[in-house]
Design a protein around this motif. Structure first.
Motif, mmCIF file in Angstrom:
data_model
loop_
_atom_site.group_PDB
_atom_site.id
_atom_site.type_symbol
_atom_site.label_atom_id
_atom_site.label_comp_id
_atom_site.label_asym_id
_atom_site.label_seq_id
_atom_site.Cartn_x
_atom_site.Cartn_y
_atom_site.Cartn_z
ATOM 1 N N UNK A 1 -17.608 -0.096 8.994
ATOM 2 C CA UNK A 1 -18.624 0.009 7.943
ATOM 3 C C UNK A 1 -18.034 0.148 6.533
ATOM 4 N N UNK A 2 -17.303 1.212 6.259
ATOM 5 C CA UNK A 2 -16.768 1.438 4.913
ATOM 6 C C UNK A 2 -15.287 1.779 5.003
ATOM 7 N N UNK A 3 -14.464 1.034 4.284
ATOM 8 C CA UNK A 3 -13.021 1.288 4.270
ATOM 9 C C UNK A 3 -12.726 2.562 3.468
ATOM 10 N N UNK A 4 -11.567 3.142 3.714
ATOM 11 C CA UNK A 4 -11.195 4.401 3.084
ATOM 12 C C UNK A 4 -11.156 4.356 1.570
ATOM 13 N N UNK A 5 -10.679 3.231 1.006
ATOM 14 C CA UNK A 5 -10.621 3.157 -0.459
ATOM 15 C C UNK A 5 -12.033 3.178 -1.047
ATOM 16 N N UNK A 6 -12.967 2.436 -0.437
ATOM 17 C CA UNK A 6 -14.354 2.435 -0.911
ATOM 18 C C UNK A 6 -14.952 3.838 -0.819
ATOM 19 N N UNK A 7 -14.704 4.502 0.304
ATOM 20 C CA UNK A 7 -15.216 5.861 0.520
ATOM 21 C C UNK A 7 -14.679 6.832 -0.532
ATOM 22 N N UNK A 8 -13.355 6.812 -0.750
ATOM 23 C CA UNK A 8 -12.759 7.749 -1.707
ATOM 24 C C UNK A 8 -13.225 7.476 -3.134
ATOM 25 N N UNK B 1 -5.428 -2.154 -1.840
ATOM 26 C CA UNK B 1 -6.334 -1.043 -1.530
ATOM 27 C C UNK B 1 -5.758 0.278 -2.032
ATOM 28 N N UNK B 2 -4.458 0.468 -1.838
ATOM 29 C CA UNK B 2 -3.809 1.696 -2.308
ATOM 30 C C UNK B 2 -3.901 1.774 -3.838
ATOM 31 N N UNK B 3 -3.616 0.669 -4.500
ATOM 32 C CA UNK B 3 -3.662 0.652 -5.970
ATOM 33 C C UNK B 3 -5.091 0.879 -6.476
ATOM 34 N N UNK B 4 -6.070 0.266 -5.818
ATOM 35 C CA UNK B 4 -7.472 0.446 -6.199
ATOM 36 C C UNK B 4 -7.859 1.926 -6.059
ATOM 37 N N UNK B 5 -7.389 2.555 -4.999
ATOM 38 C CA UNK B 5 -7.687 3.973 -4.781
ATOM 39 C C UNK B 5 -7.001 4.817 -5.842
ATOM 40 N N UNK C 1 -6.171 11.803 -0.450
ATOM 41 C CA UNK C 1 -4.969 11.343 0.237
ATOM 42 C C UNK C 1 -5.392 10.229 1.192
ATOM 43 N N UNK C 2 -4.708 9.106 1.126
ATOM 44 C CA UNK C 2 -4.969 7.992 2.024
ATOM 45 C C UNK C 2 -3.920 8.027 3.126
ATOM 46 N N UNK C 3 -4.361 8.118 4.366
ATOM 47 C CA UNK C 3 -3.466 8.215 5.523
ATOM 48 C C UNK C 3 -3.759 7.023 6.418
ATOM 49 N N UNK D 1 -9.185 4.183 -9.137
ATOM 50 C CA UNK D 1 -10.599 4.544 -9.187
ATOM 51 C C UNK D 1 -10.970 5.807 -8.418
ATOM 52 N N UNK D 2 -10.030 6.386 -7.683
ATOM 53 C CA UNK D 2 -10.343 7.611 -6.936
ATOM 54 C C UNK D 2 -9.286 8.675 -7.159
ATOM 55 N N UNK D 3 -8.455 8.491 -8.202
ATOM 56 C CA UNK D 3 -7.439 9.480 -8.534
ATOM 57 C C UNK D 3 -6.591 9.849 -7.305
ATOM 58 N N UNK D 4 -6.109 8.805 -6.589
ATOM 59 C CA UNK D 4 -5.338 9.014 -5.368
ATOM 60 C C UNK D 4 -4.128 9.900 -5.639
ATOM 61 N N UNK D 5 -4.041 10.987 -4.894
ATOM 62 C CA UNK D 5 -2.897 11.891 -5.035
ATOM 63 C C UNK D 5 -1.687 11.358 -4.286
ATOM 64 N N UNK D 6 -1.918 10.853 -3.066
ATOM 65 C CA UNK D 6 -0.792 10.406 -2.260
ATOM 66 C C UNK D 6 -1.242 9.435 -1.176
ATOM 67 N N UNK D 7 -0.310 8.599 -0.764
ATOM 68 C CA UNK D 7 -0.516 7.681 0.342
ATOM 69 C C UNK D 7 0.479 8.066 1.428
ATOM 70 N N UNK D 8 -0.024 8.342 2.625
ATOM 71 C CA UNK D 8 0.833 8.697 3.756
ATOM 72 C C UNK D 8 0.704 7.636 4.840
ATOM 73 N N UNK D 9 1.801 7.014 5.234
ATOM 74 C CA UNK D 9 1.718 6.043 6.321
ATOM 75 C C UNK D 9 1.632 6.736 7.677
#
Length: 133
Positions: A67-74, A97-101, A87-89, A104-112
């Motif tokens: 339904x909704x991807x994490x970047x859209x949700x955040x 998607x990481x850059x968009x987050x 945080x995107x995990x 537009x969502x003040x992404x603190x960190x990306x964790x693989x």
């Protein structure tokens, strides 16, 4: 019971269980840990907690969900709650998607995925420090 919460969003129950166990072990006395299996469920949890006077201060979200991807949700959460640390995990997110987050969502960190507990705790601590500033 703490009046601040960390919300974990992932469509895989085993991931949520692991996150809950690690967060509770390291932050359980300070923060509630809430779980949601979709972005829609997470939005409901945020609303319910808000009504109860419990602030979501940090969200750890998967990217690839139905339904909704994490970047859209955040991004959606950030529009309504700009103070929430995100945080995107994920093992699936593309760089766009990481850059968009980030933008537009003040992404603190990306964790693989897979992640290790030490890295998760460090990322969450540094994110929580941003709130206390």
């Amino acid at each position: 019971m703490p009046n601040k919460a960390i919300l974990c969003v992932d469509d895989e129950r085993i991931i949520l269980t692991s996150l809950r166990d690690q967060i509770t072990r390291n932050f359980g006395s300070e923060y509630q840990c809430e779980l949601a299996e979709s972005a829609d469920e997470a939005l409901e949890v945020i609303e319910e907690l808000d009504e109860e006077g419990i602030a979501i201060i940090l969200i750890v979200s998967d990217w690839l969900m139905p339904q909704m991807k994490g970047d859209e949700f955040l991004i959606k959460v950030h529009e309504q709650y700009p103070h929430v640390v995100t945080v995107l995990l994920t093992g699936q997110a593309d760089e766009e998607a990481v850059e968009r987050t980030r933008q537009y969502a003040n992404l603190h960190s990306y964790l693989p995925k897979p992640w290790d507990e030490t890295t998760l705790v460090e990322v969450l601590k540094s994110g929580l420090e941003k709130i206390d500033e």
